[in-house]
Design an enzyme around this catalytic site. Structure first.
Site, short mmCIF file in Angstrom:
data_model
loop_
_atom_site.label_atom_id
_atom_site.label_comp_id
_atom_site.label_asym_id
_atom_site.label_seq_id
_atom_site.Cartn_x
_atom_site.Cartn_y
_atom_site.Cartn_z
CG ASP A 8 -0.20 0.10 2.54
OD1 ASP A 8 0.92 0.28 2.65
OD2 ASP A 8 -1.23 0.18 3.43
CB CYS A 65 0.88 -2.41 4.60
SG CYS A 65 0.86 -3.40 6.05
CB THR A 67 2.22 -2.78 10.71
OG1 THR A 67 1.06 -2.99 10.49
CG2 THR A 67 1.97 -1.20 11.67
CG HIS A 98 9.87 -25.13 11.59
ND1 HIS A 98 10.12 -25.14 13.05
CD2 HIS A 98 11.16 -25.62 11.18
CE1 HIS A 98 11.43 -25.53 13.06
NE2 HIS A 98 11.89 -26.10 12.21
C1 RB5 Z 1 -1.96 2.63 6.35
O1 RB5 Z 1 -1.92 4.11 7.09
C2 RB5 Z 1 -1.73 1.67 7.45
O2 RB5 Z 1 -2.77 1.44 8.45
C3 RB5 Z 1 -1.23 0.33 6.65
O3 RB5 Z 1 -0.14 0.56 5.79
C4 RB5 Z 1 -0.99 -0.81 7.54
O4 RB5 Z 1 0.11 -0.37 8.57
C5 RB5 Z 1 -1.88 -1.61 8.13
O5 RB5 Z 1 -1.77 -2.61 8.73
#
Ligand code: RB5
Length: 153
Positions: A8, A65, A67, A98
């Site tokens: 993203d 993304c 996180t 695994h």
């Molecule tokens: C986007 O702001 C953020 O929520 C997305 O990149 C991700 O971290 C979601 O899990």
């Protein structure tokens, strides 16, 4: 290796760095987007990469993304996908050996690009060990079959 990659907006910048890194190493990379910095929805890209990997079009997938969490949750909704979020190399290696993980998810707001590269190196180099681990992978597939069957009733 044939690798599907997607992100993203939160992972866009890191995705571009990782694409260059993997191409330099000779991998065949297919970029499923996003190709813009503007805010987009991570389920779209998690699903795209997961479907391509599940269909056998690519050996493995990489998703990024903010996180790694949201995009891995999306990928894991696709049957046959075992996506893992890793912030260090040990889990990435073991997830292949695994768990036969087929998608690695990374958090661009959690780890720096150099650490991401180390994690990716371990993930790509490791191989599924089979043996006692195969039974557990089969159990995961059985959960998918049960869920699919209960959805049709
Ligand atoms: C986007 O702001 C953020 O929520 C997305 O990149 C991700 O971290 C979601 O899990």
């Amino acid at each position: 290796m044939k690798i599907a990659i997607g992100s993203d907006h939160g992972g866009y910048e890191m995705k571009e760095i990782i694409i260059d890194y993997l191409k330099d190493k000779g991998h065949d990379i297919c970029d499923f987007g996003t190709k813009v910095c503007e805010s987009v929805d991570y389920p779209v890209y998690g699903k795209r990469v997961a479907e391509a990997v599940a269909a056998g079009q690519h050996d493995l997938g990489i998703l990024i993304c903010g996180t790694g969490v949201g995009i891995s949750i999306a990928a894991n909704k696709v049957a046959g996908i075992r996506a893992v979020v890793c912030s260090e190399p040990y889990s990435a290696k073991l997830s292949r050996q695994h768990n036969n993980a087929n998608i690695l998810a990374l958090g661009a707001r959690v780890i720096a690009p150099d650490l991401a590269k180390m994690i990716i190196d371990e993930f790509l180099a490791a191989e599924f060990e089979g043996g006692r681990h195969q039974k557990r992978i089969d159990m995961l597939s059985e959960i998918e079959r049960e869920q699919a069957a209960s959805n049709t009733h």
